[in-house]
Scaffold this motif. Structure first.
Motif, mmCIF file in Angstrom:
data_model
loop_
_atom_site.group_PDB
_atom_site.id
_atom_site.type_symbol
_atom_site.label_atom_id
_atom_site.label_comp_id
_atom_site.label_asym_id
_atom_site.label_seq_id
_atom_site.Cartn_x
_atom_site.Cartn_y
_atom_site.Cartn_z
ATOM 1 N N ARG A 187 0.838 -1.197 0.000
ATOM 2 C CA ARG A 187 0.000 0.000 0.000
ATOM 3 C C ARG A 187 0.876 1.252 0.000
ATOM 4 O O ARG A 187 1.858 1.317 0.740
ATOM 5 C CB ARG A 187 -0.928 0.025 1.218
ATOM 6 C CG ARG A 187 -2.017 -1.041 1.148
ATOM 7 C CD ARG A 187 -2.867 -1.070 2.407
ATOM 8 N NE ARG A 187 -3.981 -1.974 2.244
ATOM 9 C CZ ARG A 187 -5.216 -1.625 1.904
ATOM 10 N NH1 ARG A 187 -5.492 -0.331 1.692
ATOM 11 N NH2 ARG A 187 -6.176 -2.509 1.763
ATOM 12 N N VAL A 188 0.476 2.212 -0.824
ATOM 13 C CA VAL A 188 1.143 3.510 -0.886
ATOM 14 C C VAL A 188 0.110 4.562 -0.507
ATOM 15 O O VAL A 188 -0.922 4.683 -1.165
ATOM 16 C CB VAL A 188 1.704 3.784 -2.298
ATOM 17 C CG1 VAL A 188 2.410 5.128 -2.336
ATOM 18 C CG2 VAL A 188 2.654 2.668 -2.723
ATOM 19 N N HIS A 189 0.364 5.280 0.572
ATOM 20 C CA HIS A 189 -0.619 6.233 1.105
ATOM 21 C C HIS A 189 -1.977 5.549 1.275
ATOM 22 O O HIS A 189 -3.020 6.099 0.939
ATOM 23 C CB HIS A 189 -0.720 7.468 0.217
ATOM 24 C CG HIS A 189 0.539 8.294 0.182
ATOM 25 N ND1 HIS A 189 1.141 8.780 1.318
ATOM 26 C CD2 HIS A 189 1.318 8.692 -0.853
ATOM 27 C CE1 HIS A 189 2.226 9.456 0.979
ATOM 28 N NE2 HIS A 189 2.366 9.408 -0.326
ATOM 29 N N PRO A 218 -3.962 0.343 -2.249
ATOM 30 C CA PRO A 218 -3.336 -0.885 -2.753
ATOM 31 C C PRO A 218 -2.769 -0.644 -4.158
ATOM 32 O O PRO A 218 -3.513 -0.336 -5.086
ATOM 33 C CB PRO A 218 -4.489 -1.893 -2.791
ATOM 34 C CG PRO A 218 -5.530 -1.336 -1.873
ATOM 35 C CD PRO A 218 -5.404 0.150 -1.982
ATOM 36 N N VAL A 219 -1.470 -0.764 -4.283
ATOM 37 C CA VAL A 219 -0.783 -0.446 -5.540
ATOM 38 C C VAL A 219 0.089 -1.625 -5.961
ATOM 39 O O VAL A 219 0.822 -2.190 -5.140
ATOM 40 C CB VAL A 219 0.089 0.826 -5.387
ATOM 41 C CG1 VAL A 219 0.948 1.044 -6.626
ATOM 42 C CG2 VAL A 219 -0.787 2.050 -5.130
ATOM 43 N N LEU A 220 0.001 -1.989 -7.213
ATOM 44 C CA LEU A 220 0.862 -3.027 -7.765
ATOM 45 C C LEU A 220 2.254 -2.456 -7.982
ATOM 46 O O LEU A 220 2.400 -1.451 -8.689
ATOM 47 C CB LEU A 220 0.303 -3.515 -9.097
ATOM 48 C CG LEU A 220 1.087 -4.629 -9.802
ATOM 49 C CD1 LEU A 220 0.877 -5.962 -9.102
ATOM 50 C CD2 LEU A 220 0.673 -4.724 -11.271
ATOM 51 N N ALA A 262 0.693 3.879 -12.209
ATOM 52 C CA ALA A 262 0.573 2.736 -11.305
ATOM 53 C C ALA A 262 -0.820 2.112 -11.425
ATOM 54 O O ALA A 262 -1.804 2.778 -11.743
ATOM 55 C CB ALA A 262 0.829 3.174 -9.870
ATOM 56 N N VAL A 263 -0.892 0.803 -11.156
ATOM 57 C CA VAL A 263 -2.160 0.076 -11.148
ATOM 58 C C VAL A 263 -2.613 -0.063 -9.697
ATOM 59 O O VAL A 263 -1.883 -0.605 -8.865
ATOM 60 C CB VAL A 263 -2.011 -1.317 -11.777
ATOM 61 C CG1 VAL A 263 -3.340 -2.074 -11.721
ATOM 62 C CG2 VAL A 263 -1.526 -1.206 -13.212
ATOM 63 N N LEU A 270 -5.698 7.603 -8.238
ATOM 64 C CA LEU A 270 -5.786 6.353 -8.992
ATOM 65 C C LEU A 270 -7.093 5.630 -8.712
ATOM 66 O O LEU A 270 -7.504 4.765 -9.504
ATOM 67 C CB LEU A 270 -4.607 5.429 -8.645
ATOM 68 C CG LEU A 270 -3.210 5.951 -8.994
ATOM 69 C CD1 LEU A 270 -2.154 5.028 -8.407
ATOM 70 C CD2 LEU A 270 -3.030 6.081 -10.503
ATOM 71 N N LEU A 271 -7.768 5.956 -7.613
ATOM 72 C CA LEU A 271 -9.018 5.305 -7.236
ATOM 73 C C LEU A 271 -10.239 6.115 -7.654
ATOM 74 O O LEU A 271 -11.368 5.770 -7.302
ATOM 75 C CB LEU A 271 -9.070 5.067 -5.725
ATOM 76 C CG LEU A 271 -7.933 4.215 -5.150
ATOM 77 C CD1 LEU A 271 -8.118 4.046 -3.653
ATOM 78 C CD2 LEU A 271 -7.867 2.856 -5.832
#
Length: 292
Positions: free
Chosen positions: A30-32, A35-37, A70-71, A285-286
């Protein structure tokens, strides 16, 4: 660096996969709090596609690898990922794209996440890793200390996405002896386990404290190759300290991975990582799932 052979390797024109929100990678990276690949997970995917296509991984190399976005995933929504290969002069151009899924139904346009050039490998393998860093061991760091740095900067790793071990620093190089913190019974399905790739990028900035002041994500790799899988314990050799760009926004590093028998397994040359100064850039990203 040479530009590769005149004949591009054979490769499937398209490969599709679904990244589930409950995948162990997304639950444990997890970044901030998003959930990030890890971008470097695409490297393992490409290697596995190549092997499935009957290619010898020792015979191919990725160049000019760019992680464009990022995904991320969020509760109730997964991501469909497609990697396509198109012809180029003496190479194949790979592009990775993704879109949001509601169940099995896509509901957003494709967004580009990754691109690279696939060429025939034409360079000799590096020699074995040094036994000790240059000038002896002047300092040691534990991998737990490195994860403490990332946690303090709001990048968290659950146990399945962590490695354990010690970093030994010499005058101008680093050796890290690592293993998965939690053995993964499914590791054999990976060419390079994503926790190991992610740990290697963290090790890559282990020599300069300035690189640890803010979170960062990989942005670009000049060249990548992985001639063999990386089971069990492994070694990361960083032959020189990371180089910070004058802007302070990027740092560059090179690293080589060896398996527990000391055999060359993978190399990342010209790994460039970018600072994340604004958490909202990750949280955005979300944004798309709420639009359908």
């Amino acid at each position: 660096m040479a530009e590769g052979a005149t004949t591009a390797p054979a490769f499937p024109a398209e490969c599709r996969l679904v990244l589930r929100h409950d995948d162990f990678i997304m639950r444990n990276h997890r970044v901030h709090d998003v959930p990030v690949l890890p971008g470097v997970a695409f490297l393992d995917v490409v290697c596995r596609i190549a092997v499935a296509a009957g290619l010898d991984p020792a015979g191919v190399e990725l160049r000019h690898v760019l992680f464009t976005e990022a995904v991320a995933t969020t509760g109730g929504y997964d991501r469909e990922i497609v990697i396509t290969a198109g012809p180029g002069p003496g190479r194949l151009h790979l592009v990775g794209r993704s879109r949001w899924l509601d169940g099995e139904r896509p509901f957003t346009p494709w967004r580009e996440n990754f691109q690279a050039q696939l060429v025939t490998a034409d360079r000799p393998e590096p020699g074995p890793p040094p036994v000790v860093p240059d000038g002896g061991v002047r300092r040691e760091r534990s991998m737990e200390d490195m994860y403490a740095y990332t946690r303090a900067r709001d990048i968290s790793h659950g146990v399945p996405m962590r490695c354990t071990g010690v970093l030994r620093l010499g005058r101008a190089e680093l050796l890290a002896d690592l293993a998965l913190s939690h053995p993964d019974p499914a590791e054999a399905r990976f060419h390079l386990h994503p926790a190991k790739l992610d740990a290697a990028t963290i090790v890559a900035y282990g020599q300069t404290d300035a690189a640890l002041r803010e979170p960062f994500i990989p942005l670009f790799i000049e060249s990548f190759r992985a001639p063999r899988p990386l089971p069990g314990r492994f070694t990361v050799h960083v032959p020189r300290p990371e180089r910070l760009a004058p802007s302070g926004e990027l740092f560059h590093s090179d690293l080589v991975l060896y398996d527990e028998r000391g055999r060359f397994a993978a190399e990342l040359v010209g790994l460039a990582c970018k600072r994340i100064r604004e958490p909202d850039l990750v949280r955005r990203l979300l944004a798309e799932p709420g639009r359908h």
